[in-house]
Design an enzyme around this catalytic site. Structure first.
Site: not given
Length: 367
Positions: A124, A193, A195, A331
């Site tokens: 990342h 990213h 959740y 993602e």
């Protein structure tokens, strides 16, 4: 992909109300940089975006009874993001989202080295990626545009990169439009990213959610989660989500790939044509009736089931402690370690080119 989803009209059949956007302070970093939070709100959804990491901080979405809940994991304050321990909650990650093997790649015969921060690999964007930067922002119609200028040599990446991420709210959908230009040939893989827990953040695990992924193949990984380069079919494996399956149904099977990821933490090769908006995945929660459809122009999607989350470490926006597998990520992306796999879709961006990508999160309820 066929699925039974009813978009909740909220009594506004046939009407379209433009999203309203407001701005407020969200604190400041240790070095004194101000962080702002932008609220996008219409009749269906309310979305909050912060300038630290260009992160989605919350999404309020209705369930099948019209009751709203925050369906993304996040923090109520800036410290929670600064000290999140590598979860990347809601962040735009880059320059290169996902992994680059041994933190190195070659462009035009020159080898570049970028920070190693994950089992000997670069993850990342490295130790100081885009998720830890304060982006500049401006209000646009129905949303906000985040901008970051990454200088030549930043984290070892060549070229001055100017990245824009536009979040817009239209009805039941949050649209994310990415664009970027560079002054030197570089590699780029931007993604969000977030959740998700469609039962509401802090409301247990997501193992009872049901998911369908429009992919016939996936990219298996080695012991440090770098793709092997193979693109095997999902048929006959626990990675076959061409028809809906409960996430927890096969997640703990004795399977070498599941063991390596501690569950699902892999890239699926989407069937849709890259560069054209297509459905990547559809997720539903039987408890709330909420659904999420993810569409993208990207060739892949990383499905991650929060395997590295630890019980009680992170406190959510509602004050609840998160648990392992308390959220899932989808993602949208180019494949991990693409710079070192010539057969993968290229992530090379050259001067004079403009990188463009679109991902849409559409919320609804089951019939």
């Amino acid at each position: 992909m066929k699925h039974a989803i009813a978009l909740l009209a909220l009594g506004l059949m046939g009407m379209s109300l433009e999203a309203q956007v407001s701005k407020a302070s969200f604190g400041s970093t240790k070095d004194g940089k101000a962080v702002d939070i932008y609220t996008l709100k219409d009749a269906s959804l309310e979305v909050k975006i912060i300038t630290y990491g260009a992160r989605i901080q919350s999404i309020l979405a209705p369930d099948s009874h019209g009751k709203t809940a925050d369906v993304v994991l996040g923090s109520a304050n800036l410290d929670g993001y600064v000290n999140d321990g590598g979860t990347y909650f809601g962040a735009v990650v880059g320059r290169y989202g996902n992994r680059i093997a041994k933190g190195q790649f070659t462009i035009d015969g020159k080898t570049y080295h970028v920070p190693i921060n994950n089992n000997g690999q670069s993850l990342h964007g490295g130790t100081d990626g885009f998720s830890a930067r304060v982006w500049t922002a401006k209000i646009i119609p129905e949303g906000v545009e985040m901008t970051l200028v990454s200088p030549d040599g930043d984290q070892g990446y060549p070229g001055e990169l100017t990245a824009h991420v536009r979040y817009t709210l239209q009805g039941h959908a949050l649209k994310i439009a990415y664009s970027a230009t560079t002054t030197k040939s570089t590699v780029l893989n931007l993604t969000n990213h977030s959740y998700f827990n469609l039962g509401g953040e802090g409301n247990g695990t997501i193992v009872n959610h049901k998911i369908q992924i429009d992919a016939d193949r996936y990219t298996p990984v080695d012991s440090v989660l770098i793709p092997t380069g193979d693109l095997p079919p999902v048929a006959g494996t626990p990675f076959d989500f061409r028809t809906p399956h409960v996430i927890g149904e096969r997640i703990d099977l004795k399977n070498d790939q599941l063991k390596l990821g501690g569950g699902y933490d892999h890239n699926w090769v989407l069937n849709g044509k890259a560069g054209v908006l297509h459905t990547a995945a559809v997720v539903s929660d039987p408890g709330s009736g909420r659904t999420l459809t993810v569409s993208t122009t990207e060739p892949g999607v990383q499905f991650y089931t929060g395997n590295s989350m630890k019980d009680g470490v992170n406190t959510g926006t509602g004050g609840m402690k998160y648990v392992r597998r308390g959220g899932f990520c989808l993602e949208t992306q180019h494949f991990p370690d693409s710079p070192n796999h010539p057969a993968f879709p290229t992530t090379l961006l050259k001067p004079g080119q403009t990188f463009q990508s679109m991902t849409v999160f559409t919320f609804g309820v089951t019939k």
